[in-house]
Enzyme design. Structure first.
Site, PDB file in Angstrom:
ATOM      1  N   ARG A  32       0.823  -1.040   0.170  1.00 38.88           N
ATOM      2  CA  ARG A  32      -0.013  -0.393  -0.220  1.00 38.88           C
ATOM      3  C   ARG A  32       0.968   1.472  -0.088  1.00 38.88           C
ATOM      4  O   ARG A  32       1.114   2.299  -0.527  1.00 38.88           O
ATOM      5  CB  ARG A  32      -0.892   0.031   1.180  1.00 38.88           C
ATOM      6  CG  ARG A  32      -1.517  -1.166   0.992  1.00 38.88           C
ATOM      7  CD  ARG A  32      -2.867  -1.124   0.581  1.00 38.88           C
ATOM      8  NE  ARG A  32      -3.211  -2.396   1.046  1.00 38.88           N
ATOM      9  CZ  ARG A  32      -4.096  -3.538  -0.035  1.00 38.88           C
ATOM     10  NH1 ARG A  32      -2.797  -3.869  -0.577  1.00 38.88           N
ATOM     11  NH2 ARG A  32      -4.591  -4.332   0.707  1.00 38.88           N
ATOM     12  N   GLU A 177     -13.959 -14.921   8.423  1.00 39.99           N
ATOM     13  CA  GLU A 177     -13.743 -14.794   7.127  1.00 39.99           C
ATOM     14  C   GLU A 177     -13.529 -15.349   6.595  1.00 39.99           C
ATOM     15  O   GLU A 177     -12.136 -16.254   6.734  1.00 39.99           O
ATOM     16  CB  GLU A 177     -12.962 -13.252   7.604  1.00 39.99           C
ATOM     17  CG  GLU A 177     -12.907 -13.141   5.768  1.00 39.99           C
ATOM     18  CD  GLU A 177     -11.727 -11.776   6.110  1.00 39.99           C
ATOM     19  OE1 GLU A 177     -11.199 -11.520   6.608  1.00 39.99           O
ATOM     20  OE2 GLU A 177     -11.724 -11.246   5.016  1.00 39.99           O
ATOM     21  N   LYS A 222     -17.670 -12.455   8.538  1.00 40.10           N
ATOM     22  CA  LYS A 222     -17.148 -11.672   7.313  1.00 40.10           C
ATOM     23  C   LYS A 222     -16.970 -12.532   5.933  1.00 40.10           C
ATOM     24  O   LYS A 222     -16.191 -12.904   5.845  1.00 40.10           O
ATOM     25  CB  LYS A 222     -15.835 -11.552   8.363  1.00 40.10           C
ATOM     26  CG  LYS A 222     -15.203 -10.410   7.013  1.00 40.10           C
ATOM     27  CD  LYS A 222     -13.747  -9.263   7.755  1.00 40.10           C
ATOM     28  CE  LYS A 222     -13.215  -8.301   6.717  1.00 40.10           C
ATOM     29  NZ  LYS A 222     -12.123  -7.363   7.482  1.00 40.10           N
ATOM     30  N   GLY A 264     -12.215  -6.564  -0.427  1.00 40.05           N
ATOM     31  CA  GLY A 264     -12.201  -7.809  -1.491  1.00 40.05           C
ATOM     32  C   GLY A 264     -11.449  -6.805  -2.472  1.00 40.05           C
ATOM     33  O   GLY A 264     -11.421  -8.318  -3.620  1.00 40.05           O
ATOM     34  N   ARG A 294      -9.204  -1.348   2.037  1.00 46.46           N
ATOM     35  CA  ARG A 294      -8.788  -1.039   1.329  1.00 46.46           C
ATOM     36  C   ARG A 294     -10.636   0.236   1.180  1.00 46.46           C
ATOM     37  O   ARG A 294     -10.154   1.569   0.507  1.00 46.46           O
ATOM     38  CB  ARG A 294      -8.855  -1.672  -0.011  1.00 46.46           C
ATOM     39  CG  ARG A 294      -7.288  -1.944  -0.003  1.00 46.46           C
ATOM     40  CD  ARG A 294      -7.223  -3.861  -1.173  1.00 46.46           C
ATOM     41  NE  ARG A 294      -8.139  -5.188  -0.448  1.00 46.46           N
ATOM     42  CZ  ARG A 294      -8.512  -5.757  -1.558  1.00 46.46           C
ATOM     43  NH1 ARG A 294      -7.841  -5.923  -2.279  1.00 46.46           N
ATOM     44  NH2 ARG A 294      -8.324  -6.729  -0.602  1.00 46.46           N
TER      45      ARG A 294
HETATM   46  P1  13P Z   1     -10.420  -5.711   2.128  1.00 46.70           P
HETATM   47  O1  13P Z   1     -11.916  -4.999   2.402  1.00 46.70           O
HETATM   48  O2  13P Z   1      -9.841  -4.832   1.902  1.00 46.70           O
HETATM   49  O3  13P Z   1     -10.556  -6.535   1.435  1.00 46.70           O
HETATM   50  O4  13P Z   1      -9.834  -6.233   3.715  1.00 46.70           O
HETATM   51  C1  13P Z   1     -10.444  -6.367   4.378  1.00 46.70           C
HETATM   52  C2  13P Z   1     -10.057  -7.242   5.278  1.00 46.70           C
HETATM   53  O5  13P Z   1     -10.175  -7.136   6.343  1.00 46.70           O
HETATM   54  C3  13P Z   1      -9.689  -8.338   4.476  1.00 46.70           C
HETATM   55  O6  13P Z   1      -8.974  -9.200   5.678  1.00 46.70           O
END
Ligand code: 13P
Length: 341
Positions: A32, A177, A222, A264, A294
């Site tokens: 990043r 997640e 998640k 994502g 992001r």
């Molecule tokens: P993003 O929203 O950038 O996908 O990141 C969320 C996240 O914690 C991924 O593990």
């Protein structure tokens, strides 16, 4: 403050607030920072995250919790205040990413299994001491015409379930997640394939959670949204919402208090529009909000650009995205609000 898992879980997702995923590993945050030509050092990572966590108004109103990387959980702001204290002072909950990454899975080319279970009970006890009240573990599911394999989905689901059980024993709410990738390779799959893979993955994840005796009331899911691959045609906002709700209703028990989506690889505005559409016009049994990395940070990172004099500009961008996503979590975001700002 109540310390019951169920109460913490509800606090993480209710009231139009959502989670800031600021748990980029040292290698991810470097990527990043590369985009703004900034060297990633302990100090630059601190300065960047301090800018976000000190966005006091946004943190208070829109951010229920922050997912931290281990370094940040123990890190202090420039004036010596621990980040955990700054987050708590804003009424937000500190959380911690506890997996140690998705590693190539033996005998499963193109697929990964997430590691980090060894010694996890001891680490969780230390993170609790440091103030963490929830945790995150990300399993990664590749999508192509032939992937994922049953073996890889099963292995990742089992690891998620074992992690979640360990968290609950440590009085920490697990964010579970399982990310079915929109931006993997080749990324040309369509929304139908994403729906099929997401549905079967979530079924297996909840099967494993049940076998591991995880309390559904004390966890947060998640998931990815059901969406076209990054290199495929783009389904409309309404279609993404409809397909996502359909898959979640088929697979996620209503005992789960909340769903907090990952972004994502969606653009910041897409992630907001989709969340708002999901929260309007459907009768959902869970709180549905954001847990974006992001999609909450991209514009703030650009505006900051690694410079002290841009801290206020970066905070404005972050506050704006947090506010837009908070409206989306209540189903009341409108595109005009972006332009107005
Ligand atoms: P993003 O929203 O950038 O996908 O990141 C969320 C996240 O914690 C991924 O593990």
């Amino acid at each position: 403050m109540s310390e019951r898992l169920e109460d913490i879980a509800v606090k993480m997702v209710a009231g139009g607030r959502g989670l800031l995923a600021a748990d980029e590993s040292t290698s991810t945050i470097k990527k990043r920072f590369d985009a703004i030509n900034l060297e990633s050092t302990e100090t630059s990572r601190r300065d960047y995250r301090e800018m976000l966590f000190r966005s006091e108004d946004a943190m208070k109103k829109y951010i229920s919790g922050v997912i931290l990387y281990e370094e940040t959980l123990y890190q202090k702001a420039a004036d010596g205040t621990p980040f955990v204290d700054i987050i708590k002072a804003a009424g937000s909950i500190p959380g911690i990413k506890v997996d140690t990454g998705a590693k190539p899975m033996a005998k499963f080319p193109g697929e990964t299994v997430t590691e980090g279970l060894d010694g996890l009970a001891d680490r969780l006890a230390k993170y609790y001491e440091a103030g963490a009240r929830f945790a995150k573990w990300r399993g990664v599911i590749a999508i192509s015409g032939t992937l994922p394999s049953r073996g890889s989905v099963r292995a990742n689901a089992q690891a998620l379930a074992r992690y979640a059980a360990l968290c609950q024993e440590a009085k920490i709410v697990p964010i579970v997640e399982p990310e079915c990738l929109m931006d993997g390779k080749p990324g040309d799959h369509n929304i139908d394939r994403c729906a099929e893979v997401t549905e079967s993955t979530l079924r297996i994840v909840f099967e494993e959670l049940a076998d591991a005796r995880v309390s559904l009331e004390g966890m947060i899911l998640k998931p990815n949204m059901v969406i076209d691959g990054k290199n495929a045609r783009k389904a409309s906002v309404a279609e993404v919402a409809e397909r996502t709700v359909q898959v979640l209703k088929r697979t996620v028990p209503s005992a789960v208090p909340g769903i907090a989506f990952l972004s994502g690889g969606q653009t910041t505005e897409e992630a907001t529009a989709h969340l708002s559409a999901i929260n309007s016009g459907y009768d959902l049994p869970w709180f549905v909000t954001f847990s974006y990395g992001r999609a909450l940070q991209d514009s703030a990172l650009k505006a900051w650009n690694g410079k002290q004099e841009n801290v206020a500009a970066g905070q404005r961008e972050f506050a704006h995205r947090a506010e837009m996503n908070s409206l989306a979590a209540k189903g009341s975001w409108k595109a005009e609000l972006e332009k107005a700002a």
